[in-house]
Each structure stands twice: as C-alpha cells, then as structure tokens.
Design a protein around this motif. Structure first.
Motif, PDB file in Angstrom:
ATOM      1  N   ILE A   1       0.846  -1.330  -0.002  1.00  0.00           N
ATOM      2  CA  ILE A   1      -0.095  -0.047   0.004  1.00  0.00           C
ATOM      3  C   ILE A   1       0.729   1.200   0.026  1.00  0.00           C
ATOM      4  O   ILE A   1       1.638   1.437   0.944  1.00  0.00           O
ATOM      5  N   SER A   2       0.625   2.018  -0.879  1.00  0.00           N
ATOM      6  CA  SER A   2       1.548   3.368  -1.073  1.00  0.00           C
ATOM      7  C   SER A   2       0.754   4.525  -0.149  1.00  0.00           C
ATOM      8  O   SER A   2      -0.553   4.426  -0.378  1.00  0.00           O
ATOM      9  N   PHE A  32       5.323   5.560  -3.496  1.00  0.00           N
ATOM     10  CA  PHE A  32       4.884   4.925  -4.561  1.00  0.00           C
ATOM     11  C   PHE A  32       5.791   4.317  -5.295  1.00  0.00           C
ATOM     12  O   PHE A  32       5.600   3.036  -5.863  1.00  0.00           O
ATOM     13  N   MET A  33       6.985   5.017  -5.362  1.00  0.00           N
ATOM     14  CA  MET A  33       7.935   4.262  -6.349  1.00  0.00           C
ATOM     15  C   MET A  33       8.718   3.062  -5.560  1.00  0.00           C
ATOM     16  O   MET A  33       8.978   2.074  -6.301  1.00  0.00           O
ATOM     17  N   THR A  34       8.800   3.296  -4.600  1.00  0.00           N
ATOM     18  CA  THR A  34       9.366   2.003  -3.653  1.00  0.00           C
ATOM     19  C   THR A  34       8.560   0.896  -3.776  1.00  0.00           C
ATOM     20  O   THR A  34       8.998  -0.303  -3.890  1.00  0.00           O
ATOM     21  N   ALA A  35       7.268   1.174  -3.567  1.00  0.00           N
ATOM     22  CA  ALA A  35       6.213   0.037  -3.428  1.00  0.00           C
ATOM     23  C   ALA A  35       6.127  -0.543  -5.213  1.00  0.00           C
ATOM     24  O   ALA A  35       5.914  -1.632  -5.198  1.00  0.00           O
ATOM     25  N   LEU A  67      -0.573  -4.241  -5.474  1.00  0.00           N
ATOM     26  CA  LEU A  67      -0.424  -2.893  -5.171  1.00  0.00           C
ATOM     27  C   LEU A  67      -1.744  -2.238  -5.038  1.00  0.00           C
ATOM     28  O   LEU A  67      -2.434  -1.869  -6.247  1.00  0.00           O
ATOM     29  N   VAL A  68      -1.921  -1.594  -3.617  1.00  0.00           N
ATOM     30  CA  VAL A  68      -3.213  -0.677  -3.784  1.00  0.00           C
ATOM     31  C   VAL A  68      -2.686   0.798  -3.134  1.00  0.00           C
ATOM     32  O   VAL A  68      -1.848   0.973  -2.500  1.00  0.00           O
ATOM     33  N   THR A  69      -2.790   1.738  -4.194  1.00  0.00           N
ATOM     34  CA  THR A  69      -2.447   2.968  -4.177  1.00  0.00           C
ATOM     35  C   THR A  69      -3.254   3.942  -3.517  1.00  0.00           C
ATOM     36  O   THR A  69      -4.620   4.130  -3.898  1.00  0.00           O
ATOM     37  N   ASP A 114       1.442  -6.712 -16.264  1.00  0.00           N
ATOM     38  CA  ASP A 114       1.487  -8.065 -15.861  1.00  0.00           C
ATOM     39  C   ASP A 114       1.533  -8.204 -14.339  1.00  0.00           C
ATOM     40  O   ASP A 114       1.802  -8.996 -13.813  1.00  0.00           O
ATOM     41  N   LYS A 115       1.177  -7.025 -13.532  1.00  0.00           N
ATOM     42  CA  LYS A 115       0.904  -7.072 -12.119  1.00  0.00           C
ATOM     43  C   LYS A 115      -0.227  -6.280 -11.847  1.00  0.00           C
ATOM     44  O   LYS A 115      -0.725  -5.759 -12.548  1.00  0.00           O
ATOM     45  N   VAL A 116      -0.689  -6.598 -10.631  1.00  0.00           N
ATOM     46  CA  VAL A 116      -2.139  -6.167 -10.289  1.00  0.00           C
ATOM     47  C   VAL A 116      -1.970  -4.801  -9.349  1.00  0.00           C
ATOM     48  O   VAL A 116      -1.198  -4.917  -8.266  1.00  0.00           O
ATOM     49  N   ARG A 117      -2.630  -3.700 -10.023  1.00  0.00           N
ATOM     50  CA  ARG A 117      -2.684  -2.357  -9.071  1.00  0.00           C
ATOM     51  C   ARG A 117      -3.914  -1.870  -9.159  1.00  0.00           C
ATOM     52  O   ARG A 117      -4.798  -1.678 -10.133  1.00  0.00           O
TER      53      ARG A 117
END
Length: 349
Positions: A12-13, A105-108, A120-122, A292-295
């Motif tokens: 989570i960002s 956000f960038m680290t996540a 990832l949930v922002t 290719d990833k879930v956000r």
C-alpha cells in the motif's frame, strides 16, 4: 516472513499525507478479520503513521519494519521508506508532502516488480504537488505503464459494472485527435484479455460509446463515428471479438443498456467516470488493467476538505483491496488452466 499461499501480501502506497489516504488505509484494517485475508505492507514511516492514527483516534495496531522480509502475517506492517519527520498540515497542498507520496509509490512499485509484494493498492495523490525531475508523470497509471510490462488501461470496476477509457487524462479539446483505429484496437484487445483472465469471463461482450452527442447523428453532429469508430468496430467484430457500438452515451446508462455488457469503453474521461461514480455509490475501484502486475486504487481523490476530521468513507479503499486480491487469485487460476494443457501435451510427447 514465511508466506502462506492463501495469504496475499498487499503493498500500500501512502498517498498524500495531508489528504484522507492514511485515514482510509487505517480504517480499512481496524477490523482485524482483514488480516486473515491478506498481509498489508504500508510504504511510509511507522512514527508518522502512529501519529496520524492517534490524531484520528483510530485503533489499528501497527508493526514497523525496515526490510520487507521482516513483515509478519497477522500484523499491519509499515515499511520505513524514510526516517525523517514530515510536517503534516491536513488539507494543505505541499510540495514536500508530494515528494514523500511519490517516494512511497516508487518504492512500492519496485517491490511489486521484484515480486516482494503480490499486489499494489495506491492511496490518492495530488497531481499538482508530485511533479519533479524524478517524477514527471500525470499520475500513478502512466508511471506503472513505464515500469511494468503490458499496456495500461484505466478500468473502473464495481461488481458487474466495468467502465474503461479510450483516452484518460487528455484535455477535452484534444480527445478527437487522439482517437485512431490502432488505439481502439489496442484498448479493446486489452480490456478483452482482462475480462477473460482477471474476471473469468470466457466470451466477453464489450460496448463502445460514441464521441459526439447522439453518437454523431449520422454525421450531423460530428463524423468521428462514421469515419473511424464504426469501421474499426466492424473489423474487430468480424475478427471474433464481441464488440458493439458506438452507442449514444447519454441514453446508454439511463436506459440500463450497460447491464447487457461485461464492460463499457468510453471515449474520454468524464464520459465514463461521471456515470460510473453515480452508479457505484462510493464503492468504485480504479483498476489498472493490461499490466503484468495487479494495481488498484479507490475511485476518489485526496479530499483535502475533510482531511483530518475523521469523516472519510473508507469503503472504496476497502473495495480496492478486495478487488486486488480477487484479481490476483483469478490470474493465478487462469495461468494454471492455460498452462495445464501444455504440460499434459509435453508429457504425452
């Protein structure tokens, strides 16, 4: 951390610390049953989040960590992305706070790329205070499109209502210039694949809205439908995709036509998001399909006007967590189904 397959790691960002992001995150995990569903890792600073928790009189128990492998199942983990203090003034647009939102956000995102988190949930950011030499993107989606594989598409989801966009953060007077047959093809292909692998719909039906009022009225109010959109949809349909339209946008939602389709593609931002937010009753989710990833993220912004007052509704953020988990599981199931026949064939050979 010894990871159990059924316990998904949700990164989570933190979003804009002067907005409602921290509040909706913490409210989402006040119910400890959430920790049976997933293991959260919040990319921020545990001291700052503890201060915000106290100021909002929330009851979430936080576990500070310095490395991702220190995360514990059953805890609300907070990865210390920075050490220094941050001056927080609820409701204020602050460039310094924007820097920490992007650092989180960038680290996540890097953790997502490396597989150290599953999804990832922002939390919401302010597009005005995040711009710098290091980050010059309109928002989350454009950066993710650069960093991850695939073609990003903003897909708003709430139960069976799914609304995608041909163009997203484009000024209204430039929308027509961006519309091309290649763009229409790419977006339809992306949303079709997402409906199959992310939502388990084998033969999805997709509706496309027209650009102009009354879908151009046979060229009387614009010719983009007759010259571009209709011919493109006809070709795509003949190639085997169940795509229909272009439909007149004003009557499409009011007459409940959207209920006949698995997804709707609007030509520009407000054409799709105004009806979506009206119909989703504060529980909508912004899903970045095509990567290719879930956000996922909630469908609201920083809401400075109510920040720090304890008034924020966390339902959309909660739904964003649920959606990320469901999509992650659906993708794994789809992968197993599509790879199994290949493995069987290899054994036979």
């Amino acid at each position: 951390m010894t990871k159990r397959p059924e316990n998904i790691i949700v990164g989570i960002s933190i979003g804009d610390l002067n907005g409602i992001g921290s509040e909706v995150i913490l409210k989402s995990f006040e119910d400890t049953r959430m920790l049976e569903l997933c293991t959260p890792v919040i990319f921020a600073n545990v001291k700052i989040l503890s201060f915000l928790k106290k100021s909002l009189e929330l009851n979430a128990q936080l576990h500070g960590i310095d490395k991702l492998d220190q995360a514990i199942i059953g805890k609300i983990n907070v990865l210390n992305v920075w050490r220094e203090g941050v001056n927080i003034e609820y409701g204020k647009v602050d460039e310094n706070v924007g820097k920490y939102a992007i650092k989180s956000f960038m680290t996540a995102t890097q953790a997502l790329k490396e597989g150290n988190i599953d999804v990832l949930v922002t939390a919401p950011i302010n597009k005005a205070n995040i711009q710098s030499e290091e980050f010059s993107f309109p928002g989350h989606t454009d950066y993710l499109n650069q960093e991850l594989d695939g073609n990003a598409l903003m897909l708003m989801i709430q139960d069976s209502l799914r609304v995608g966009l041909l163009t997203d953060h484009v000024p209204l007077n430039e929308v027509a210039k961006h519309l091309t047959e290649e763009l229409i093809r790419t977006k339809i292909k992306t949303i079709k694949q997402s409906l199959i692998q992310d939502f388990g719909i084998r033969k999805p039906k997709i509706a496309v809205l027209g650009l102009n009022p009354h879908s151009g009225d046979n060229g009387v109010i614009g010719d983009e439908e007759d010259k571009l959109i209709k011919p493109a949809l006809k070709k795509i349909f003949e190639e085997g995709t169940l795509v229909f339209g272009p439909f007149s946008a004003d009557g499409f939602f009011g007459s409940h036509q959207y209920e006949k389709y698995d997804a709707v593609i609007a030509t520009y931002h407000d054409q799709g998001l105004i009806p979506f937010k009206t119909l989703s009753f504060g529980k909508g989710v912004n899903y970045t399909a095509g990567l290719d990833k879930v956000r996922t993220s909630p469908d609201h912004g920083t809401a400075y006007e109510i920040a720090g007052k304890g008034l924020a509704d966390h339902n959309s953020f909660l739904e964003a967590i649920y959606a990320a988990i469901d999509i992650f599981k659906a993708r794994n199931e789809y992968k197993e189904l599509t790879e199994k026949p290949l493995k069987t064939k290899e054994k036979q050979l």
